[in-house]
Design an enzyme around this catalytic site. Sequence first.
Site, PDB file in Angstrom:
ATOM      1  N   PHE A 366      36.599  84.263  80.227  1.00  0.00           N
ATOM      2  CA  PHE A 366      37.847  84.811  79.670  1.00  0.00           C
ATOM      3  C   PHE A 366      39.016  84.788  80.658  1.00  0.00           C
ATOM      4  O   PHE A 366      39.886  85.674  80.635  1.00  0.00           O
ATOM      5  CB  PHE A 366      37.619  86.237  79.133  1.00  0.00           C
ATOM      6  CG  PHE A 366      36.340  86.354  78.362  1.00  0.00           C
ATOM      7  CD1 PHE A 366      36.182  85.680  77.162  1.00  0.00           C
ATOM      8  CD2 PHE A 366      35.275  87.087  78.857  1.00  0.00           C
ATOM      9  CE1 PHE A 366      34.982  85.750  76.461  1.00  0.00           C
ATOM     10  CE2 PHE A 366      34.073  87.159  78.170  1.00  0.00           C
ATOM     11  CZ  PHE A 366      33.920  86.496  76.967  1.00  0.00           C
ATOM     12  N   CYS A 367      39.030  83.789  81.534  1.00  0.00           N
ATOM     13  CA  CYS A 367      40.122  83.652  82.519  1.00  0.00           C
ATOM     14  C   CYS A 367      40.302  84.933  83.317  1.00  0.00           C
ATOM     15  O   CYS A 367      41.448  85.327  83.627  1.00  0.00           O
ATOM     16  CB  CYS A 367      41.431  83.246  81.849  1.00  0.00           C
ATOM     17  SG  CYS A 367      41.347  81.638  81.053  1.00  0.00           S
ATOM     18  N   ALA A 368      39.209  85.598  83.605  1.00  0.00           N
ATOM     19  CA  ALA A 368      39.267  86.837  84.396  1.00  0.00           C
ATOM     20  C   ALA A 368      38.027  86.844  85.302  1.00  0.00           C
ATOM     21  O   ALA A 368      37.197  87.741  85.230  1.00  0.00           O
ATOM     22  CB  ALA A 368      39.305  88.055  83.478  1.00  0.00           C
TER      23      ALA A 368
END
Length: 473
Positions: A366-368
């Site tokens: 999740f791009c985290a």
Amino acid sequence: MITGARTWPRLCGVDLEVPLADGTTRRYVNLDCAASTPALDAVVSAVNQALPWYSSVHRGAGHLSQVSTRLYESARQAVGDFVGARPDDSVVFVRNTTDAINHLAACLRVPSGSTVLTTEIEHHANMLPWRRLGSVEHLPPPRSAAALLESMDAALRAAAGRVAVVAVTGASNVTGEVMPVGAMAQLAHRHGAIISVDAAQLAPHRTIDMATMDVDCLAFSGHKMYAPFGAGALVVRTALVADAEPLLAGGGAVDFVTVDDVLWTGMPDRLEAGSPNVIGAIALGVAATTLSAAGMERIAGHERELLARADRGLAGLRGVNRLRLWDHPDVDRLGVVTFTVDGMHHALVAAALSAEHAIGVRHGCFCAHPYITQLLGIDAVAADSVRISLRRGERAGIPGAVRASFSIGTTEHDIDVLIGALDELITHGPRLAYRQDEHTGDFLPLGDARTWPRFDGLPPLETAGHTAGCGQF
Ligand SMILES: Cc1ncc(COP(=O)(O)O)c(C=O)c1O
């Protein structure tokens, strides 16, 4: 009692049938709305209405240019109204949240030696741009909203005035918790810092009032707000960037240019070099007005009820592990459920939900990455081996989770379909055999009978690649 999708502004494609791997079709259950939402019908209709009138904005003398300019500027007003912008704020149209934060981080002038204070739960879009501004301090994932405020206060005190910007998300895109934005703003200001809020997730789901919350800068994306026409917004106190050197240099951002000098123009044009995305701005403005009319509190209530239903359903499934930052019952959380399934790769769960049940979810990190690695308990050694695999172009073993996320179009039935599909998957395993693509890490069903829709004016989708976008995991 949940009010059902029909009482909400209609979304485009809500009844779309998609193919399953066995060749049958089924209504698509879109549970990937934290990534991008479908378009509002009202947005599509406004865009169609505006297109015949579309022309250049700002400098054109023709009638169409003047209509387009007014449409563009009235969209700016609508977007500002939606987030409670003050008269001394500027609404800048950008591409998306990433673009907004990059512009901001490039423009803000901070005293040398100052720091940006942020958290480890941020999306990369609210992490990487700040590294270019100066040193960045990351607060670890807090145990509660109160703990977040405590650790922020302590960090601000310890920095003794050196924190120039507090850069925080309004709500987690991974686990959905809504952050205490107003209280964080108070803290930041008490210590002489400004606050910049990544509202990519907050804006479509909760009321934002920049004036009441005392937020200095706010970034959000149209494609997460039912307006997927390529525009987002940066709303910023004009004084903070009025003298800034803009990130983008070019026409539209200047008053006068000589061969050795440039006189930048005022806000917001100063940060909008190049021909703007007029249609995207109109779409975002109409989405803002439509969501306001539907009632942001009502939207929040609808999503809370869906979340409670999903929570109950997931709690009844063996081998499903919820990922959450805060677990107290009174936590305000967006319509987001993120989980892993014992013994099943996250990409396989997502692939089977799609190929066998027509359910769209997101999987991966999740791009985290800093946050998800902590949630999954990935230590430094394991993180190193992930890095080594990625350098070799191998994504098969990438850790991750599955995320289902809701919109105003999500219904109780959609939640029940998800829970039923997961129950079947966990109890009996996937119906089909899958092979994993080493490069993307995706699982592909064997004997997949799905076909691609045709779109006029584009080459057939069969010939299109599917590997671009690996950086999105
Ligand atoms: C919290 C958060 N911030 C920033 C972004 C980046 O948004 P965009 O890709 O529209 O720039 C996202 C997208 O998922 C997000 O969830």
